[in-house]
Design a protein around this motif. Structure first.
Motif, mmCIF file in Angstrom:
data_model
loop_
_atom_site.group_PDB
_atom_site.id
_atom_site.type_symbol
_atom_site.label_atom_id
_atom_site.label_comp_id
_atom_site.label_asym_id
_atom_site.label_seq_id
_atom_site.Cartn_x
_atom_site.Cartn_y
_atom_site.Cartn_z
ATOM 1 N N GLN A 266 -2.008 -1.303 11.359
ATOM 2 C CA GLN A 266 -2.651 -0.351 12.610
ATOM 3 C C GLN A 266 -3.890 0.401 13.437
ATOM 4 O OE1 GLN A 266 -1.530 2.975 9.376
ATOM 5 N NE2 GLN A 266 -0.608 3.963 11.211
ATOM 6 N N HIS A 267 -4.704 -0.330 12.121
ATOM 7 C CA HIS A 267 -6.335 -1.497 12.856
ATOM 8 C C HIS A 267 -6.575 -2.156 13.710
ATOM 9 C CE1 HIS A 267 -10.340 -2.062 13.163
ATOM 10 N NE2 HIS A 267 -10.224 -3.277 12.094
ATOM 11 N N ALA B 165 -4.045 -4.215 7.320
ATOM 12 C CA ALA B 165 -4.596 -2.281 8.071
ATOM 13 C C ALA B 165 -3.923 -2.786 9.816
ATOM 14 C CB ALA B 165 -5.546 -2.364 8.204
ATOM 15 N N ASN C 294 -6.230 10.251 -1.217
ATOM 16 C CA ASN C 294 -6.978 12.149 -0.953
ATOM 17 C C ASN C 294 -6.360 13.333 -1.854
ATOM 18 O OD1 ASN C 294 -9.476 14.069 0.187
ATOM 19 N ND2 ASN C 294 -8.176 13.832 2.609
ATOM 20 N N TYR D 227 -5.554 5.091 0.647
ATOM 21 C CA TYR D 227 -6.440 6.332 0.870
ATOM 22 C C TYR D 227 -6.493 7.508 1.001
ATOM 23 C CZ TYR D 227 -9.478 2.271 0.411
ATOM 24 O OH TYR D 227 -10.206 0.694 -0.693
ATOM 25 N N GLU D 228 -5.473 7.808 1.827
ATOM 26 C CA GLU D 228 -3.895 8.612 2.393
ATOM 27 C C GLU D 228 -4.083 9.467 1.200
ATOM 28 O OE1 GLU D 228 -2.094 7.986 5.803
ATOM 29 O OE2 GLU D 228 -3.410 7.489 6.666
ATOM 30 N N SER E 230 0.773 -1.071 0.285
ATOM 31 C CA SER E 230 0.288 0.362 0.027
ATOM 32 C C SER E 230 0.555 1.379 0.307
ATOM 33 C CB SER E 230 -0.895 0.072 1.188
ATOM 34 O OG SER E 230 -1.216 -1.518 1.483
ATOM 35 N N SER F 40 -7.073 -2.738 1.283
ATOM 36 C CA SER F 40 -7.572 -2.246 2.629
ATOM 37 C C SER F 40 -6.993 -1.588 3.618
ATOM 38 C CB SER F 40 -8.322 -4.067 2.593
ATOM 39 O OG SER F 40 -6.529 -4.674 3.115
ATOM 40 N N ALA F 41 -6.115 -1.199 3.035
ATOM 41 C CA ALA F 41 -4.935 0.116 4.275
ATOM 42 C C ALA F 41 -5.196 1.113 4.009
ATOM 43 C CB ALA F 41 -3.239 -0.403 3.710
ATOM 44 N N GLY F 42 -5.299 1.845 4.790
ATOM 45 C CA GLY F 42 -5.604 3.318 4.877
ATOM 46 C C GLY F 42 -4.791 3.859 4.228
#
Length: 641
Positions: free
Chosen positions: A372-373, A370, A164, A160-161, A123, A155-157
C-alpha cells in the motif's frame, strides 16, 4: 534424490500428542532429527528451506507446550511451516511438497486441523489470531491463539493495526516475534533468558497487573510516575516499549534455538492470567545446515539439492527470465533518464530490480512488505514529476488495490506498474497466482494495461511505460523464462492501444493477450492442418483495446477465440462488450473466450496447470472445433479432399 536420514525418535511422533509424551531430555534429539528430515525433504522437492530451519526448535517447543490443535497455531506467510507439517501428521507426504496433488508449500486449512488459517501472504497472522482468540472468548471456549510472525513481516502496517486492537483478547492471544534478520534487540544470552523467565512468570505478571490497577486509582501525577518507573525498570534490561504501548506484555529477547530457554518461557506464557503477551525470539535462518547458513539468502527458496554438498540442481540453459529482462531493460532506460525511479516491496531480486539497485542506489527504494505504501509513495513521486516504476508481483498488488484506485487512477498520475508473476506460477499454487490483475486494472478509467508476449515485447513495453506521462500504465509478464526471441538493442515506443497481426487467415481468428501467443501459433498450425485458415493477433493492450483490429477480426472470420492468462472479466469480457455494443455478432459470428477457470488451481507444473485450464494449443483447437460443430476426423478428411 536425497537419502532419507535415520530418525528413530521422530519416527515415534505422528502428532503433537506423541511429542508431548516425550521427556524434556529427549527434545534436543527430536529437533536434531526434525532438522535432518526437513533438509532431506526439501532436497528432494525444492522449496523454502532457510526459514523452516530457523524455526525447528521453536516449532517443536510450541507444540510441546501448547495444546494444539485446540490452541490455534497460526504461522505468518507459512513458508517456514515444513517442520510443522512433519510434526502434525503429514510426514508421510512431506516429499510431495509443492507438487501436483501433493502438500501445499504453505499452511492450508483443507490439509489439516493443525492449519487453522491458510497463509502465503505476509503480515496476516496477528489479525487472524485475534479473531480466533476473541471468538473463543465470546463463546467461553478454551484455547489460546498463537501467532508466529517474522521481523520482516513487521514492516507491514497490518501487523500494527492488529496489535492496536489486541488488548481485548487478554491472555488468549500470544504473539511470537521471530526475529531472524533485523537487529531490534539487545544481545541474547543467559542473563536475558533468565530475565525473560522472571518477567513471563505468573507472579511477576500478577504484580505488574496489580500495580497498574493501583496506579489507576492514584491521582494522575502518581499514576504517570508509577507507569514511568515500571517502563524504566523493564527498559533497563528488556526493551519492548513499542509493544507495551500497544497493550502487550513484552517478553524477550530469548534464544530461539535453545530449548532450555524456550520451554520455560512458553510454559509461563501459556499459564499467564494476563495478556496479550508478545514473546521476542531471536533465530537464525538456515540454522544447522552449513550451506544455508553461508548463503546470502540463507537458502530462502531452493531447487532440488544435494544434501551433502548443498549444490542445487541447475535448470538447463535457456532464454532469460522475464524478471531479468525487465530489470535490465529498466536499468538501460535509467542511463539516459534521471527521472526514472524503481520501487519494490521486499522483492529486489525477485523483480529483477537488484540490477537497477546496484547501478542507481539513490533511485531505488525497497519499502519492505508494504505494498500500500509502495503504490502511494510512487504516486507522490509521479506527482512531483519523476517517472516511478512500481514493480510488484500480481498477487501482492492486490493488497494495494485501494491505493491504485484512489491515489493513482483517480488522480491520473503516471505511475508505471511492472506486474511480475502474472498468470499461473506452478509450485507456489493459488496463493501466488497472478490471476486477477487484468480484471481489476482494466476496469479503471485512465489506466493503460499491456501484456508482453515475449522478451522483445517486454523491452518495448518498458520503453513505452517510460515515455507515457499522461496517466498510469501497467505491463504484465509471467514467472519463468522467455520464449527465446532475441531481445532488441533499440527499444521501440509502442502506439498505445494498437496490437499486431502476427498471422493472417480467413476462417478462424485467435486474439491473444500475453505469452499465450506461442500456444496460439501452435494451435493455428494444427487448425491449418485440418483445413481451417487461421489468423492470429497479438493484441498487446487490453486497455485501451485495438478496436480497429478486433473489428476486422470479428467481421471477417467464422469464429473468433480470445485467450488470456487471467480470470473472467479480462480481455474476453472487454471484447464481448465491444462486440455487443457494436452489434458485431449479428451476422452469426461465433465468439469464444478462453481464460482461467473460476476456481483456485492448486500447485503443479505451469504447463499442466494451463493444459487443465484449456489454455494450451490443444485447448484452443478443441474450442474452435466445438464452435464450428466439426470434429477432427471430418475436418481432416475435408482437408485431404
Amino acid at each position: 534424490m536425497s537419502d532419507v536420514p535415520a530418525t528413530p525418535l521422530l519416527d515415534t511422533v505422528q502428532t503433537p500428542d506423541d511429542l508431548r509424551k516425550l521427556p524434556p531430555d529427549q527434545l534436543q534429539q527430536l529437533v536434531d532429527e526434525l532438522r535432518a528430515e526437513t533438509i532431506s525433504a526439501v532436497g528432494t522437492t525444492g522449496g523454502h528451506l532457510g526459514s523452516g530451519l530457523g524455526v525447528v526448535e521453536l516449532t517443536a517447543a510450541i507444540h510441546y507446550v501448547f495444546n494444539t490443535p485446540d490452541d490455534r497455531l497460526i504461522w505468518d506467510v507459512g513458508h517456514q511451516c515444513y517442520p510443522h507439517k512433519i510434526l502434525t501428521g503429514r510426514r508421510d507426504r512431506i516429499r510431495t511438497l509443492r507438487q501436483g496433488g501433493g502438500l501445499s508449500g504453505f499452511t492450508k486449512r483443507a490439509e489439516s486441523e493443525y492449519d487453522p488459517f491458510g497463509a502465503a501472504h505476509s503480515s496476516t497472522s496477528i489479525s487472524a489470531a485475534l479473531g480466533f482468540a476473541i471468538a473463543n472468548k465470546l463463546s467461553d471456549a478454551p484455547g489460546k491463539a498463537i501467532a508466529v510472525i517474522g521481523d520482516g513481516a513487521m514492516s507491514a502496517g497490518m501487523a500494527y493495526e492488529a496489535m492496536n486492537n489486541a488488548e481485548a483478547a487478554g491472555n488468549r492471544l500470544v504473539v511470537i516475534l521471530n526475529d531472524n534478520d533485523m537487529s531490534i534487540a539487545p544481545p541474547v544470552g543467559g542473563l536475558s533468558a533468565y530475565l525473560s523467565r522472571i518477567v513471563s512468570s505468573r507472579e511477576f505478571l500478577s504484580v505488574r497487573e496489580l500495580m497498574k490497577k493501583l496506579a489507576r486509582r492514584l491521582p494522575r501525577p502518581f499514576h504517570h510516575a508509577a507507569r514511568k518507573t515500571d517502563e524504566f525498570a523493564r527498559g533497563m534490561t528488556m526493551g519492548g516499549t513499542l509493544f507495551e504501548e500497544l497493550g502487550f506484555y513484552y517478553v524477550g529477547p530469548i534464544d530461539g534455538h535453545n530449548l532450555d530457554h524456550l520451554i520455560p518461557v512458553l510454559e509461563n506464557v501459556r499459564d499467564a492470567e494476563e495478556g496479550p503477551i508478545l514473546v521476542h525470539v531471536v533465530t537464525k535462518k538456515g540454522k544447522g545446515y552449513a550451506p544455508a547458513e553461508a548463503a546470502a539468502d540463507k537458502y530462502h527458496g531452493v531447487q532440488k539439492f544435494d544434501v551433502i554438498t548443498g549444490a542445487q540442481a541447475k535448470a538447463p540453459p535457456g532464454p532469460p527470465q522475464y524478471q531479468n529482462v525487465f530489470g535490465e531493460a529498466l536499468a538501460r532506460e535509467a542511463e539516459s533518464d534521471p527521472r526514472i525511479c524503481a520501487i519494490t516491496a521486499a522483492m529486489p531480486s525477485g523483480t529483477g530490480l537488484d540490477r537497477f539497485a546496484a547501478a542507481y542506489p539513490d533511485r531505488f527504494f525497497d519499502v519492505g512488505i508494504a505494498e500500500q505504501h509502495a503504490v502511494t509513495f510512487a504516486a507522490g513521486l509521479a506527482a512531483q514529476g519523476l517517472r516511478p516504476f512500481c514493480a510488484i508481483y500480481s498477487t501482492f498488488l492486490q493488497r494495494a488495490y485501494d491505493q491504485v484506485v484512489h491515489d493513482v487512477a483517480i488522480q491520473n498520475l503516471p505511475v508505471r506498474f511492472a506486474i511480475d508473476r502474472a498468470g499461473l506460477v506452478g509450485a507456489d499454487g493459488a496463493t501466488h497466482a497472478g490471476s486477477f490483475d487484468v480484471t481489476y486494472l482494466a476496469t479503471l478509467p485512465n489506466m493503460v494495461v499491456m501484456a508482453a508476449a515475449d522478451e522483445a515485447e517486454l523491452v518495448h513495453m518498458v520503453h513505452t511505460c517510460v515515455l507515457h506521462d499522461s496517466g498510469p500504465i501497467a505491463v504484465r509478464y509471467p514467472r519463468g523464462n522467455g520464449v527465446g526471441v532475441e531481445t532488441p538493442t533499440e527499444a521501440q515506443r509502442l502506439e498505445i492501444g494498437k496490437g499486431r497481426l502476427v498471422r493472417e487467415g480467413k476462417t478462424v481468428a485467435i486474439l491473444s493477450l500475453g505469452t499465450r501467443l506461442a500456444e496460439a501459433l501452435k494451435a493455428a498450425d494444427q487448425l491449418e492442418a485440418k483445413g481451417l485458415s487461421t489468423s492470429v493477433a497479438d493484441l498487446r493492450f487490453v486497455k485501451p483495446l485495438d478496436e480497429a483490429l478486433i473489428r476486422r477480426m470479428l467481421t471477417s472470420h467464422e469464429v473468433a477465440v480470445t485467450i488470456e492468462e487471467g480470470a473472467i472479466g479480462g480481455l474476453g469480457a472487454h471484447v464481448l462488450t465491444m462486440a455487443s455494443d457494436e452489434g458485431l455478432t449479428d451476422g452469426g459470428l461465433k465468439i469464444r473466450t478462453l481464460r482461467l477457470p473460476d476456481l483456485f488451481q492448486d500447485q503443479d507444473k505451469p504447463e499442466v496447470q494451463y493444459a487443465d485450464a484449456g489454455l494450451d494449443a490443444d485447448g484452443i483447437v478443441r474450442t474452435v472445433l466445438t464452435a464450428l460443430r466439426h470434429n477432427s476426423a471430418s475436418l481432416t478428411e475435408g482437408a485431404r479432399a
